[in-house]
Enzyme design. Structure first.
Site: not given
Ligand code: NAD
Length: 478
Positions: A172, A225-226, A229-230, A247, A380
């Site tokens: 996704k 992701g964030s 959301v993690g 991650e 962040e």
């Molecule tokens: P986000 O958490 O908003 O979204 C990440 C993904 O999760 C997207 O595909 C989104 O559609 C999905 N998502 C959102 N809500 C969800 C839910 N309720 N259930 C399941 N999936 C859901 O993050 P973002 O704004 O897209 O990305 C930025 C973040 O990602 C930053 O915090 C960044 O540090 C982190 N990031 C981490 C790494 C790593 O390897 N540690 C790498 C890149 C980015």
């Protein structure tokens, strides 16, 4: 391919034909549309992956799996221009940065293609008359949820590793940048990846993402992701006891000691916050500077930050826009609160006059003497914002370095060998760079966090093992 999901080797629209417009961050223009998948499409994708686990993909010998992945790596290079253009327009990143992302994506497939037939189990000594085998098997169906900041790199590292280990995958991608991942599905199929081994379900996080995270048919989940959301994703996965790797975000320090070679340090420190407009999990967003060189470093860093130019992806300057209006306003919010707290701006870059007014641009900004407890030094920002702090000795550098909720990456700059090692051991992070900064590191280097930066590892051979599970076989042969 746009407006569709990729399931069992076929492009199909979401059930009710719903789509999401894709907006170019450089000028706010609509550049395409993706399918708005929901639970129904996720169910179909998981079923297709499950069928692949019992079908052609499962029967593909490891060496042949490796060949297919290596072929995908080569095909990425053949399509490099198309992928670069798409990635840059979709994310807003300057073309030269998008070009590097394409090369990294190709390298993941090359690396993991080479690993596919080198994964093996073990035999263990046990009681007389017994033989113990520890088999290393694929997990089965793996789910992958990735962010918008590096779609191609994320795709390469998580899908490349999982396929190499013999899993079938459902990904996704993020709703804000997703077009290159769709093109990758087409490229992978052309390279002979059997139907169902890779399925792509674009859509919103709270719809397609939540459906995948909570799906009972997933054997392992990789989320990038964030941190917020993690937490949701881990909770949803726990319903089915689905193991997951998270991650997440970071607040990575660049720790500069008085004996550091500033000619080497300064360009790297400036780049580590401006790359991808600061929207990198491993962005070096805190500069911790020894007080004996604080004034000199700040003066020279300010010169560099002031010289930075911001513009559209096509202008290919030092820094592009941030991903969307909401992210721009979020970064501006941090800046407004910093001003209220009377934190001084030491330098700002310039938005080029030719940058479209409708784009989402933020000036790269260096803040001086940020108190360690202030949100600028704790949270962040995910924008080109660098917080500088002074420290007096190693102990204080460690205390400030570790004094945040995150623990992803750290940079240590010193010529003193003993200090290099002491700092590397004392910092609570997943990766430490000494006299360099990899901004996420290379394809070969295990990557991941501790604390609020998550758990589990991707990249390198260690990342590959996470996509496998061991099975112990105990044979009583008498
Ligand atoms: P986000 O958490 O908003 O979204 C990440 C993904 O999760 C997207 O595909 C989104 O559609 C999905 N998502 C959102 N809500 C969800 C839910 N309720 N259930 C399941 N999936 C859901 O993050 P973002 O704004 O897209 O990305 C930025 C973040 O990602 C930053 O915090 C960044 O540090 C982190 N990031 C981490 C790494 C790593 O390897 N540690 C790498 C890149 C980015």
């Amino acid at each position: 391919m746009q407006g569709c999901a990729f399931i069992a080797d076929k492009w199909r629209p979401a059930a009710d034909g719903r789509t999401i417009d894709m907006i170019c961050p450089s000028d706010g223009a609509v550049i395409g549309a993706i399918a708005r998948c929901e639970a129904m499409e996720v169910d179909a994708a998981v079923a297709a992956a499950r069928a692949a686990c019992g079908g052609a993909w499962a029967r593909t010998p490891a060496a042949d799996r490796g060949r297919i992945l290596a072929k995908i790596g080569m095909a990425i290079l053949d399509h490099a221009e198309a992928l670069t253009t798409l990635e840059a327009a979709d994310t807003g990143k300057p073309l030269k940065q998008a070009r590097n992302d394409v090369l990294a994506c190709a390298r993941y497939f090359e690396f993991y293609g080479g690993c596919a037939d080198k994964l093996h189990g073990e035999t263990l000594p046990f009681l007389n008359g017994y033989q113990v085998l520890v088999l290393r098997e694929p997990r089965g169906v793996t789910g992958h949820i990735i962010p918008w900041n590096y779609p191609l790199q994320m795709f390469g590292r998580t899908i490349g590793g999982s396929l190499a280990a013999g899993n079938a995958t459902v990904i996704k991608p993020a709703e804000d940048a997703c077009l290159s991942v769709l093109l990758m599905a087409e490229i992978a199929a052309e390279c002979g990846l059997p139907a169902g081994a890779l399925n792509v379900v674009p859509g919103l996080g709270e719809e397609a993402g939540a459906a995948l995270a909570g799906h009972g048919g997933i054997d392992y989940l990789s989320f990038t992701g964030s941190s917020a959301v993690g937490t949701l994703v881990q909770r949803a996965a726990a319903e089915h006891h689905t193991p997951c790797a998270l991650e997440l975000g970071g607040k990575s320090p660049q720790i500069i000691f008085a004996d550091a070679d500033l000619e080497t340090v300064l360009p790297v420190v400036a780049n580590a916050i401006v790359q991808n407009a600061g929207q990198t999990c491993s962005a070096g967003s805190r500069a911790l500077i020894h007080r004996d060189i604080y004034d000199e470093v700040m003066a020279r860093l300010a010169e560099r930050i002031s010289a930075l130019r911001v513009g559209s992806h096509a202008m290919d300057l030092d820094c592009g826009p941030v991903i969307n209006r909401q992210q721009m306003q979020r970064v501006e919010g941090f800046m407004a609160r910093a001003a209220e707290s009377q934190i001084r701006v030491a330098a700002q870059g310039n938005i080029d006059k030719a940058a479209p007014e409708t784009g989402f641009y933020v000036k790269p900004t260096l803040y001086e003497a940020v108190p360690p407890a202030h949100e600028l030094a704790q949270e962040e920002v995910f924008g080109p914002v660098l917080a500088a702090l002074a420290f007096k000795d190693e102990a204080e550098a460690v205390a400030i370095g570790n004094g945040v909720a995150y623990g992803l990456v750290a940079g240590v700059w010193t010529e003193n060998g003993g200090r290099q090692m002491r700092m590397a051991k004392a910092l609570r992070v997943g990766q430490v760079f000494v006299n360099g900064y990899g901004a996420g590191g290379g394809v070969e280097l295990p990557f991941g966090g501790v604390k609020r930066s998550g758990h589990g590892r991707e990249k390198g051979f260690e990342g590959l093992r996470e996509f496998t599970v061991s099975k112990t076989v105990v044979i009583n042969h008498g």
